[in-house]
Structures are given as C-alpha cells and as structure tokens.
Design a protein around this motif. Structure first.
Motif, mmCIF file in Angstrom:
data_model
loop_
_atom_site.group_PDB
_atom_site.id
_atom_site.type_symbol
_atom_site.label_atom_id
_atom_site.label_comp_id
_atom_site.label_asym_id
_atom_site.label_seq_id
_atom_site.Cartn_x
_atom_site.Cartn_y
_atom_site.Cartn_z
ATOM 1 N N THR A 111 91.040 112.798 7.914
ATOM 2 C CA THR A 111 92.481 112.874 7.620
ATOM 3 C C THR A 111 93.236 113.689 8.653
ATOM 4 O OG1 THR A 111 92.165 114.831 6.216
ATOM 5 C CG2 THR A 111 92.030 112.682 5.148
ATOM 6 N N SER A 112 92.531 114.501 9.429
ATOM 7 C CA SER A 112 93.219 115.361 10.389
ATOM 8 C C SER A 112 93.910 114.558 11.488
ATOM 9 C CB SER A 112 92.235 116.357 11.002
ATOM 10 O OG SER A 112 91.253 115.678 11.758
ATOM 11 N N ILE A 113 93.524 113.327 11.690
ATOM 12 C CA ILE A 113 94.167 112.523 12.730
ATOM 13 C C ILE A 113 95.602 112.174 12.349
ATOM 14 C CG2 ILE A 113 91.969 111.549 13.502
ATOM 15 C CD1 ILE A 113 92.718 108.960 12.045
ATOM 16 N N TYR A 114 95.917 112.328 11.038
ATOM 17 C CA TYR A 114 97.271 112.049 10.585
ATOM 18 C C TYR A 114 98.118 113.318 10.477
ATOM 19 C CZ TYR A 114 94.941 107.731 9.162
ATOM 20 O OH TYR A 114 94.216 106.566 9.157
ATOM 21 N N GLY A 115 97.488 114.498 10.554
ATOM 22 C CA GLY A 115 98.204 115.754 10.417
ATOM 23 C C GLY A 115 97.617 116.607 9.315
ATOM 24 N N ASP A 116 98.318 117.689 8.989
ATOM 25 C CA ASP A 116 97.874 118.602 7.942
ATOM 26 C C ASP A 116 98.350 118.107 6.576
ATOM 27 O OD1 ASP A 116 96.721 120.276 9.807
ATOM 28 O OD2 ASP A 116 98.577 121.432 10.081
ATOM 29 N N ASP A 117 97.597 118.485 5.541
ATOM 30 C CA ASP A 117 97.926 118.155 4.152
ATOM 31 C C ASP A 117 98.207 116.665 3.988
ATOM 32 O OD1 ASP A 117 97.469 120.401 2.757
ATOM 33 O OD2 ASP A 117 99.555 120.960 2.462
ATOM 34 N N ILE A 118 97.188 115.859 4.322
ATOM 35 C CA ILE A 118 97.311 114.404 4.246
ATOM 36 C C ILE A 118 96.355 113.867 3.199
ATOM 37 C CG2 ILE A 118 96.960 112.239 5.492
ATOM 38 C CD1 ILE A 118 99.464 113.730 6.337
ATOM 39 N N LEU A 119 96.877 112.995 2.325
ATOM 40 C CA LEU A 119 96.068 112.293 1.345
ATOM 41 C C LEU A 119 95.959 110.839 1.792
ATOM 42 C CD1 LEU A 119 94.630 112.094 -1.456
ATOM 43 C CD2 LEU A 119 96.886 111.522 -2.405
ATOM 44 N N VAL A 120 94.702 110.359 1.956
ATOM 45 C CA VAL A 120 94.457 108.973 2.331
ATOM 46 C C VAL A 120 93.948 108.235 1.098
ATOM 47 C CG1 VAL A 120 93.096 107.409 3.745
ATOM 48 C CG2 VAL A 120 93.998 109.514 4.734
ATOM 49 N N ILE A 121 94.638 107.160 0.719
ATOM 50 C CA ILE A 121 94.240 106.316 -0.405
ATOM 51 C C ILE A 121 93.736 105.000 0.170
ATOM 52 C CG2 ILE A 121 94.995 105.208 -2.530
ATOM 53 C CD1 ILE A 121 97.268 107.269 -2.667
ATOM 54 N N VAL A 122 92.528 104.619 -0.202
ATOM 55 C CA VAL A 122 91.896 103.439 0.366
ATOM 56 C C VAL A 122 92.145 102.245 -0.553
ATOM 57 C CG1 VAL A 122 89.754 102.409 1.196
ATOM 58 C CG2 VAL A 122 90.148 104.875 1.455
ATOM 59 N N ALA A 123 92.681 101.185 0.020
ATOM 60 C CA ALA A 123 92.974 99.981 -0.754
ATOM 61 C C ALA A 123 91.694 99.325 -1.254
ATOM 62 C CB ALA A 123 93.775 99.008 0.111
ATOM 63 N N ASN A 124 91.794 98.600 -2.379
ATOM 64 C CA ASN A 124 90.656 97.882 -2.975
ATOM 65 C C ASN A 124 89.504 98.832 -3.273
ATOM 66 O OD1 ASN A 124 92.058 95.402 -2.656
ATOM 67 N ND2 ASN A 124 91.417 95.365 -0.501
ATOM 68 N N SER A 125 89.816 100.044 -3.662
ATOM 69 C CA SER A 125 88.782 101.054 -3.874
ATOM 70 C C SER A 125 89.328 102.109 -4.811
ATOM 71 C CB SER A 125 88.396 101.680 -2.521
ATOM 72 O OG SER A 125 87.617 102.843 -2.716
ATOM 73 N N ASN A 126 88.429 102.938 -5.332
ATOM 74 C CA ASN A 126 88.874 104.112 -6.081
ATOM 75 C C ASN A 126 88.729 105.381 -5.246
ATOM 76 O OD1 ASN A 126 86.132 104.376 -6.032
ATOM 77 N ND2 ASN A 126 85.891 104.826 -8.226
ATOM 78 N N LEU A 127 88.633 105.237 -3.933
ATOM 79 C CA LEU A 127 88.392 106.354 -3.035
ATOM 80 C C LEU A 127 89.706 106.960 -2.552
ATOM 81 C CD1 LEU A 127 86.517 108.119 -1.254
ATOM 82 C CD2 LEU A 127 86.672 106.299 0.478
ATOM 83 N N MET A 128 89.745 108.315 -2.575
ATOM 84 C CA MET A 128 90.824 109.085 -1.976
ATOM 85 C C MET A 128 90.198 110.185 -1.142
ATOM 86 S SD MET A 128 93.637 109.735 -4.927
ATOM 87 C CE MET A 128 94.509 108.417 -5.730
ATOM 88 N N VAL A 129 90.849 110.516 -0.038
ATOM 89 C CA VAL A 129 90.378 111.614 0.795
ATOM 90 C C VAL A 129 91.558 112.546 1.042
ATOM 91 C CG1 VAL A 129 89.270 112.292 2.947
ATOM 92 C CG2 VAL A 129 88.696 110.084 1.894
ATOM 93 N N LEU A 130 91.398 113.794 0.598
ATOM 94 C CA LEU A 130 92.446 114.808 0.786
ATOM 95 C C LEU A 130 91.915 115.895 1.694
ATOM 96 C CD1 LEU A 130 95.136 116.238 0.188
ATOM 97 C CD2 LEU A 130 94.102 117.121 -1.926
ATOM 98 N N ASN A 131 92.493 116.017 2.886
ATOM 99 C CA ASN A 131 92.049 117.033 3.848
ATOM 100 C C ASN A 131 90.536 116.986 4.039
ATOM 101 O OD1 ASN A 131 94.691 117.840 4.234
ATOM 102 N ND2 ASN A 131 94.572 119.473 2.697
ATOM 103 N N ASN A 132 90.023 115.749 4.249
ATOM 104 C CA ASN A 132 88.609 115.488 4.522
ATOM 105 C C ASN A 132 87.694 115.758 3.326
ATOM 106 O OD1 ASN A 132 89.076 114.522 7.078
ATOM 107 N ND2 ASN A 132 88.766 116.504 8.079
ATOM 108 N N VAL A 133 88.245 115.876 2.125
ATOM 109 C CA VAL A 133 87.440 116.007 0.913
ATOM 110 C C VAL A 133 87.637 114.746 0.080
ATOM 111 C CG1 VAL A 133 87.013 117.326 -1.187
ATOM 112 C CG2 VAL A 133 87.646 118.511 0.924
#
Length: 740
Positions: A111-133
């Motif tokens: 997630t750091s490639i997008y900046g600080d305090d970024i939440l990535v939500i993955v489509a077609n999935s139940n996966l989320m990544v918040l600050n690499n967690v």
C-alpha cells in the motif's frame, strides 16, 4: 567430535528451528481475520480534504478487527457490549500477549506505493489491505444490478469509527468525526445527522452480514477513493488535512468603532483535534476604512496544516453618533396650555432612531419650571441626549378635565372622575331587535381534549362568537365546520369576521378580534366569501382559524357573521393539530360544558339604539350591558336543552344611531364593570378602546369622537369584547370653548 560431524549437527538444529518458525507463521496466517470489499466501476475519486495521516487510524484500535457480523441486528447489538471475537470458525483476534494479531502481507500488496494511510480493497474478494496489513471480511464484495455491496461493519472498523445499534428504530449507528450516520436494512438511503441521503442501491442482510453500497458508504464517510482498473483495486485515502473556516460579525463594521467578532468553524474531517491557529489581518478594531482580508490556517494534532481560508470585507468610515434635539413652540406657558414639541434630531444617512422622552407632557397644571429630556439611539446603539426647561405661570387656561376634552386624540386614555358618572343624564334610547341568531362558543373556555365544543342547526343570519383557550399539553386546531342538512344546495356566505390569536393574553386577543371585525365592515360588497354546499355536504369555513395551531395556554377569539338560505349545522371543533378534521369528525363527541362561561344559541343578536333628542348640550351617558337599561338576551344550550342567559350581551352587535349630537361634543368611552380593551366603529372609522393598553378601571376614559361647530348625526357600531368586563358607558360632554 570431528569438524564434519559438528557441522552436520549444527545444520540439523538450525533446520529444526526454521521449521518451527514456519509452522508458527502458517498457524498465525490461518487465524488472521481479513475483511474486504470491491467496487467494479470506473467512478472518479471524491474530493478529499488533504493527505495528513490520522494517528487514530494507525493505532492498535484502528487496526483491530472486531467485526462480528451476526445473524440479525439485535444480536449484533448484544455482541457490541463485550465481544471482540469473530463469528464462524475464526478464532479470537487477540494473541496471548494482548496485542492485535496483524496478518503478514501474504497477498504481496504494497500500500505504500499509493501513499500513507491507504486502504486497498480488492475486487471479487473479501481481501482488504490497510498499511500493508491484511484483513478479510465475512462476505466478499457482492455485485447486484451493477452496484457493489460491502460489509458495513468492515468499513467502520477500518476507518476507526464507533458502531452501535438502536433496537427501537432498527438502525445501525456510526459515530465518526463528529457526525452520526444511521443505516437501516432494506432501505435506499441513510441519515447524516438526521438528514436523509440517497444510496445507489438497497441495503440488505447476507448470511448475517449487513451489506451496503460501497461507493455510497465511502461518500458518507467522506473518504476519497479511486478505481485502479489494471489491478482491480479500490484505493481509499484515509488521511485528510484539517479545514480552516470562520465567519466575521457584525455585518457593518465601522472604523475605530465596531468590535470585530470572529466565530471559528474550523474542523478536521477525520475528527482530529485542532491544536493551533495562525491568523493574518485580524484586528479587534480597524483604524482605516476600506477593503480588509482576514486569513486563517489551522494545525491538527498530527502536525498537519490546513490550506489558508480567507474572508474579505469592507470597513466603513467612522460612524457619527446621532444628535438629539427638539424645540417647544415657546418657553413660557399657562397652566393647561397645550405644549407643542418639534423633533429636530438627526442621524447619519440610512440610520433610524429610537426616541425616549421624559416629562414631555402635553400640558402642566401646576406652576413652576419643568425640564424635558430626549434621548435618541441609532441602529448601532450610539446615543445622545438633550434637556430643555420651560416655565409654567400661575395663569390658568384649562383645567385638567377641560384639557382632555379639548386635546385628547381618539383612543388616548385620560384620567376621569368615575364617581361623577351618576350625576350625568341617563339617556334612554329606542331599542329594536333585528333577527340575527348568535351562536356563542365559550364553554368549555379551556379545551382539555378533542371534541365538538358546540353545535346547532340555524337558518338565515348567524353570528358566531368564539373565545377558547388550549388547556392541553399539545398543539390544537380549531375549526368552523358548516354542513348542509337540507335537501337542496345551500349557499353559505361569510359577511364579516374578525379573528385574533393565538396568544396567551385574553384581553388583547378579544380586543384585536373586535378591531378586525369592525375593519371588515369596510368591505363594500358585504360578502367576504361564500361556498355552495350540496345536500349532506360539510366544509371548513374561515380556514385562517386552523392555519396556525393553538399552542398550550394560547387563545383564539373570533366574531363572524354568516348567512345561509337553508338549514345548516354549525360546529366548532377542537382537534389535535396532526389530525384531519374531516376524517375525524364522525368519531368526535360533543364536549361537556364544565366552567362558568356561556355557550348557547340566542335570538335577536342585533340590537338597535336610536336617540332622536339633542345630545351633548349637557353631560349625559348611554349604558350598555347592565341588564337594567339594556336587557340581556336569553337563549338555550342546543346540546343540553337548558335555558341560558347571555350575561354582558357578549356577541351582540349594537347599532347606535344618534340623530342629533350638539356642536363641540366630546364622546368618550368609560368602562364600569372593570378593565376593558376593545373597539367600536364611529361613522365608518374603527376606534380602539384604547389605542394602547387597557382602560384599567372606572376612573379611565378615552375620546372616541368629537363633533365640529355644527350639529351632527353620529352612527356607532359596538360589540362587547371577549376577555373584558361589562357594563360600559358612552359619555357625552361639551368641549370647553377655546381659550387664548
């Protein structure tokens, strides 16, 4: 042991330790809660407030996965009270050391490639990544009718918000950054601080998980986001800068004089505290007129500064205070001589003045020196005062009583020697009755429940006299409902009416109703409104009565003259203001008369007084409502059938014709039964009794008319005012000859 065996043993021990570490890592990964949503669209990102990191979102609390998605909201509400666990086969989210278990980033999303305090939500999935967690939601993003739905609780926990449940309204309540959001299953909207906002789809429950439209939820939380098509990811920016905002008052600012007041409205979209301000251009008082600009920047607790916010305004030139001034027509007066005051005060252009006089009497009746003061105040509160002194000699021009007869204006109160009334000639008019049925609705005066206050069937001319107070704890409406009970169409006309209220002052309400009633006689056509009723049809008349609800302890008073060419039923109805009178009417009962006030139906409610003899050459009086010289009318209660006496003749319209009133006659009004406030119509002009306040007792009077130098015919309409006391007198006195 040889070096070869030592090396082999060391390698075995190292392999064993590495295997244990790998097993632990595998077990940890299996136990990690992960929550995610997905949006399959190309929506553009929302406008954010900045990029500063919210420390609360990086804390253990912000990362803790306490998303327990229950089978129903009530079960969720119970679980909120003490559980931090997970449903299904997931184990407890806390390790033995008490720290949140954070999954290693096995997905490889950085997630750091997008900046600080970024939440990535993955489509077609139940996966989320918040600050690499990594986190996993109990349900994956689900697409319905082109709308992507996500677990509401999952988003709430990733954003560090507080989630509660209202079992009465069946709403999930999210508290976030000083706002309250409310969601409900099966709706296409949510509430922000009580105001509804539309969503792109209808929320629903999926295997115990509350699902809401993803983009609508992100907009509700004011989270900027974007869709990365190449990786099928929704990139949500959690960080934000503080926002500077303020207002300046007052509207008009004058150089060196106006204190500038600032209201700080700065905030942080993620709820961080504002710890510092940086103002430029702000002054408490501005020395120079012209355009000025004030700018504010604010800093939050993380150290991030806002963008500058500026307000420009014009400072007006220094305001000159008003100047109080007046003059009298001369400096020396006789006792009882009229003093004419001329205002000479001034103010800056566009300003109005309030005047406060002291001792500016129209005349003085004792010799001496008298000081008169005038204070003026302008719109900005600046004041100025002036005082002038006049001299009153020992010479007498008019006595106090003579002066009032000569100079008092119609409606002005003057002192009157009440005991002198009995020595005046008692006028005995010719009394005639004109057929007008009076429908008096005054009991119960205090309404305590819904119902029909009074009803009766009348044909021809009808006057409704109504006076009621709301004695309930809620708003009520009053209605006049007229029903055609004949077999043919009926025309119902409203000839005149005066309505006053609602307010809590019975005398003032009665007075204003009388004033408006007599004002309505200026209507040349004689008909204010009319409606045609079919057989059996009922309608509300004078809708102004029910347009404003009657608040608790407030009063309505009304006089209204009707005419119907067939039998109609008149009803006065009291009803909760949130109910429909025509739907509820058939269910209502007639209220019992519970107080000492009068309700009933009375004939001969138009009474004519005619006096042909010369009036005013000597002191004389004409009495109304004493039941001796002016008999009270009698009638019946149509509900109970009991006989009723209309004490005070309230609701009776007196038409007084004085065919010969002597030249230079002052006609005054004097209350005899107690305090009085009402009105009458003199030669077509409404005169208030009195203009200001009330006639407190029998020792007060006010002029209603003066004849000129010739004999005149005077016509007066009068009706006793609700809330005031009867009987009353009209007094006729000669105006003293002009003195020089």
């Amino acid at each position: 042991m040889s070096m070869k065996w030592k090396s082999l043993l060391l390698a075995c021990l190292l392999a064993t330790q590495l295997t244990g570490v790998a097993n632990v890592a595998s077990a940890e990964a299996a136990r990690v809660p992960a929550q995610a949503d997905s949006q399959q669209s190309s929506e553009q990102p929302s406008q954010g407030e900045g990029t500063h990191v919210n420390p609360a979102l990086n804390s253990n609390e912000g990362q803790r996965n306490k998303a327990v998605e229950m089978e129903n909201p009530e079960q969720e509400a119970e679980e909120y009270q003490g559980s931090e666990g997970l449903v299904g086969s997931e184990s407890n989210a806390e390790t033995e050391s008490g720290q949140d278990q954070a999954a290693v980033n096995a997905s490889g999303i950085d997630t750091s490639i997008y900046g600080d305090d970024i939440l990535v939500i993955v489509a077609n999935s139940n996966l989320m990544v918040l600050n690499n967690v990594e986190y996993r939601a109990p349900q994956p993003i689900t697409v319905k009718n082109g709308v992507s739905f996500v677990s509401l609780r999952t988003l709430v926990e990733r954003f560090g918000a507080q989630l509660d449940y209202d079992s009465k309204t069946k709403e999930s309540i999210i508290s976030f950054a000083g706002k309250e959001l409310r969601y409900q299953i099966g709706t296409k909207s949510y509430k922000v601080d009580g105001t509804a906002a539309a969503m792109s789809g209808t929320s629903y429950l999926q295997d115990g998980t509350f699902m809401v439209p993803l983009t609508s939820a992100l907009q509700a939380f004011q989270m900027p986001y974007k869709w990365e098509a190449a990786t099928k990811r929704i990139i949500v920016e959690l960080a934000a800068e503080p926002v500077a905002k303020f207002t300046i008052a007052p509207k008009d600012i004058y150089a060196t004089q106006t204190e500038v007041k600032v209201t700080d409205e700065s905030y942080h979209p993620r709820g961080l505290k504002i710890i510092n301000q940086e103002w430029t251009g702000l002054e408490t008082y501005y020395a120079e007129p012209g355009l000025h600009t004030v700018t504010l920047r604010v800093q939050d607790e993380s150290g991030a500064w806002s963008e500058p916010y500026s307000v420009s305004f014009n400072v007006l030139p220094k305001h000159e205070p008003p100047v109080a001034d007046f003059k009298t027509d001369k400096e020396t007066y006789k006792m009882g001589e009229l003093i004419q005051y001329t205002d000479l005060s001034s103010a800056d252009q566009g300003f109005t003045l309030e005047y406060e006089w002291n001792n500016n009497k129209p005349a003085f009746f004792e010799p001496g020196r008298y000081t008169i003061t005038l204070r003026v105040t302008d719109n900005l509160g600046y004041q100025n005062e002036i005082a002038k002194t006049i001299t009153v000699t020992n010479d007498l021009l008019y006595t106090f009583e003579e002066f009032n007869l000569v100079y008092s204006k119609p409606g002005e109160v003057y002192d009157f020697k009440g005991s002198s009334i009995t020595s005046m000639k008692l006028l005995k008019p010719t009394i005639r009755h004109n057929q007008r049925t009076m429908f008096r609705s005054n009991s119960p005066e205090s309404i305590v429940e819904n119902g029909i206050i009074y009803q009766d069937t009348i044909t021809g001319g009808t006057r409704i006299f109504m006076h009621h107070r709301n004695a309930t704890s809620k708003n009520m409406n009053l209605y006049i409902v007229v029903k055609n009970i004949s077999s043919t169409p009926t025309t119902v006309e409203v000839e005149h009416y005066g309505l006053a209220g609602p307010n809590p002052y019975p005398q003032e309400t009665g007075k204003r109703a009388a004033v408006k009633y007599f004002d309505s006689f200026r209507n040349i056509s004689g008909i204010m409104s009319q409606q045609v009723l079919k057989p059996g049809e009922a309608k509300v008349f004078i809708p102004e009565l029910s347009q404003t609800p009657l608040k608790p302890e407030h009063i309505y008073s009304m006089y209204a003259d009707f005419f119907a060419n067939n039998n109609v039923q008149y009803q006065i109805v009291a009803l909760d203001s949130n109910k429909d009178v025509m739907k509820e009417l058939s269910k209502l009962e007639i209220l019992e008369s519970k107080d000492n006030h009068i309700r009933g139906t009375f004939n001969n409610a138009d009474r004519t007084f005619t006096i042909d003899e010369l009036i005013g050459d000597t002191d004389a009086r004409l009495v109304f409502g004493d039941n001796t010289n002016d008999p009270i009318i009698q009638g019946w209660d149509a509900v109970t059938g009991q006989q009723r006496k209309n004490a005070g003749n309230y609701g009776v319209l007196y038409k007084v014709t004085l065919n010969r009133v002597a030249p230079n006659t002052a006609i005054s009004f004097n209350g005899r039964g107690g305090s009085y406030a009402g009105a009458l119509l003199v030669n077509g002009e409404t005169v208030q009794l009195p203009t200001n306040g009330v006639l407190r007792d029998a020792n007060k009077a006010n002029i209603v008319y003066r004849t000129g130098d010739k004999e005149e015919k005077v016509e007066i309409l009068f009706t006793p005012a609700a809330g005031s006391s009867m009987p009353v007198n009209l007094i006729f006195q000669q105006i003293p000859k002009a003195h020089s």
